[in-house]
Scaffold this active site. Structure first.
Site, PDB file in Angstrom:
ATOM      1  N   LYS A  44       0.938  -0.916   0.127  1.00  0.00           N
ATOM      2  CA  LYS A  44       0.048   0.070  -0.119  1.00  0.00           C
ATOM      3  C   LYS A  44       0.851   1.293  -0.069  1.00  0.00           C
ATOM      4  O   LYS A  44       0.379   2.473  -0.027  1.00  0.00           O
ATOM      5  CB  LYS A  44      -1.113   0.056   1.472  1.00  0.00           C
ATOM      6  CG  LYS A  44      -1.910  -0.852   1.163  1.00  0.00           C
ATOM      7  CD  LYS A  44      -3.047  -0.271   2.082  1.00  0.00           C
ATOM      8  CE  LYS A  44      -2.895  -0.999   3.914  1.00  0.00           C
ATOM      9  NZ  LYS A  44      -3.941  -0.445   4.586  1.00  0.00           N
ATOM     10  N   LYS A  46       2.749   2.201   2.242  1.00  0.00           N
ATOM     11  CA  LYS A  46       2.931   2.551   3.870  1.00  0.00           C
ATOM     12  C   LYS A  46       3.967   1.924   4.620  1.00  0.00           C
ATOM     13  O   LYS A  46       4.120   0.588   4.637  1.00  0.00           O
ATOM     14  CB  LYS A  46       1.279   2.327   4.528  1.00  0.00           C
ATOM     15  CG  LYS A  46       0.194   3.169   4.117  1.00  0.00           C
ATOM     16  CD  LYS A  46      -0.967   2.933   4.939  1.00  0.00           C
ATOM     17  CE  LYS A  46      -1.836   4.162   5.178  1.00  0.00           C
ATOM     18  NZ  LYS A  46      -3.036   4.014   6.037  1.00  0.00           N
TER      19      LYS A  46
HETATM   20  N1  C2G Z   1     -10.093   7.080   9.804  1.00  0.00           N
HETATM   21  C1  C2G Z   1     -11.254   7.853  10.189  1.00  0.00           C
HETATM   22  N2  C2G Z   1     -10.796   9.167  10.716  1.00  0.00           N
HETATM   23  C2  C2G Z   1      -9.415   9.483  10.810  1.00  0.00           C
HETATM   24  C3  C2G Z   1      -8.442   8.489  10.263  1.00  0.00           C
HETATM   25  C4  C2G Z   1      -8.975   7.290   9.930  1.00  0.00           C
HETATM   26  O1  C2G Z   1     -12.353   7.548  10.421  1.00  0.00           O
HETATM   27  N3  C2G Z   1      -9.163  10.563  11.266  1.00  0.00           N
HETATM   28  C5  C2G Z   1     -10.496   5.719   9.538  1.00  0.00           C
HETATM   29  C6  C2G Z   1     -10.363   5.366   7.902  1.00  0.00           C
HETATM   30  O2  C2G Z   1     -11.440   6.092   7.194  1.00  0.00           O
HETATM   31  C7  C2G Z   1     -10.467   3.866   7.753  1.00  0.00           C
HETATM   32  C8  C2G Z   1      -9.745   3.442   9.301  1.00  0.00           C
HETATM   33  O3  C2G Z   1      -9.926   4.544  10.138  1.00  0.00           O
HETATM   34  O4  C2G Z   1     -11.815   3.511   7.887  1.00  0.00           O
HETATM   35  C9  C2G Z   1      -8.432   3.024   9.411  1.00  0.00           C
HETATM   36  O5  C2G Z   1      -7.571   4.146   8.579  1.00  0.00           O
HETATM   37  P1  C2G Z   1      -6.186   3.458   8.127  1.00  0.00           P
HETATM   38  O6  C2G Z   1      -5.368   2.931   9.123  1.00  0.00           O
HETATM   39  O7  C2G Z   1      -5.589   4.830   7.558  1.00  0.00           O
HETATM   40  O8  C2G Z   1      -6.596   2.520   6.966  1.00  0.00           O
HETATM   41  P2  C2G Z   1      -6.247   2.590   5.398  1.00  0.00           P
HETATM   42  O9  C2G Z   1      -4.721   2.747   5.251  1.00  0.00           O
HETATM   43  O10 C2G Z   1      -7.261   3.312   4.924  1.00  0.00           O
HETATM   44  O11 C2G Z   1      -6.412   1.011   4.963  1.00  0.00           O
HETATM   45  O12 C2G Z   1      -8.562  -2.506   2.621  1.00  0.00           O
HETATM   46  C10 C2G Z   1      -8.795  -1.286   3.347  1.00  0.00           C
HETATM   47  C11 C2G Z   1      -7.331  -0.821   4.031  1.00  0.00           C
HETATM   48  O13 C2G Z   1      -6.794  -1.669   4.540  1.00  0.00           O
HETATM   49  C12 C2G Z   1      -7.764   0.483   4.453  1.00  0.00           C
END
Ligand code: C2G
Length: 132
Positions: A44, A46
């Site tokens: 990803k 990351k």
């Molecule tokens: N999130 C949120 N508010 C934030 C930051 C994150 O609601 N200020 C939510 C994101 O929308 C997501 C969840 O927290 O639903 C996890 O965020 P991440 O760890 O950044 O996940 P991501 O990298 O988007 O991975 O298959 C899908 C992926 O694994 C998603």
């Protein structure tokens, strides 16, 4: 029992993550979090500060979370939904529309993303505070 599922990296756990998990859990009786492995994160683009086991340990300590399982690829969601008999798939609305195809298998719900906080923001702020 109404089962909910959500996916993510959840690095440097913050209140935006907690609100998402809290609101996801409120949609049902059981919440499964599918947590991106370190290898999947690399795909990803990351690099999590905390490794998979550390992030899993943190998530398992949250009262809103009932089960944490690994996310190893983009294509496991349908299998996860079927295997775990999931009723609702939840993601923050930064993913709005990306997972609508899952509506053939369960309800799809995008929750409001929490403003003014993100793992990236935390890292940037900390980097900026490092004395030269
Ligand atoms: N999130 C949120 N508010 C934030 C930051 C994150 O609601 N200020 C939510 C994101 O929308 C997501 C969840 O927290 O639903 C996890 O965020 P991440 O760890 O950044 O996940 P991501 O990298 O988007 O991975 O298959 C899908 C992926 O694994 C998603």
């Amino acid at each position: 029992m109404k089962k909910v599922i959500t996916y993510g990296t959840f690095d440097l756990l913050h209140w935006g993550h907690i609100r998402l998990l809290e609101h996801a859990r409120q949609l049902g009786d059981h919440l499964t979090v599918v947590l991106s492995t370190d290898e999947f994160n690399q795909s990803k683009g990351k690099q999590a500060f905390h490794n998979y086991e550390q992030r899993k340990y943190l998530l398992e300590a949250i009262k809103h979370v009932d089960l944490v399982i690994p996310e190893t690829n983009w294509d496991q969601k349908i299998t996860d939904i079927q295997t775990n008999q999931i009723d609702i798939f939840v993601m923050g609305n930064d993913w709005e529309g990306q997972f609508d195809f899952l509506s053939d298998y369960c309800e799809v719900c995008y929750l409001m993303r929490t403003k003014n906080i993100s793992t990236t923001y935390i890292k940037q702020q900390l980097a900026g505070s490092v004395q030269a």
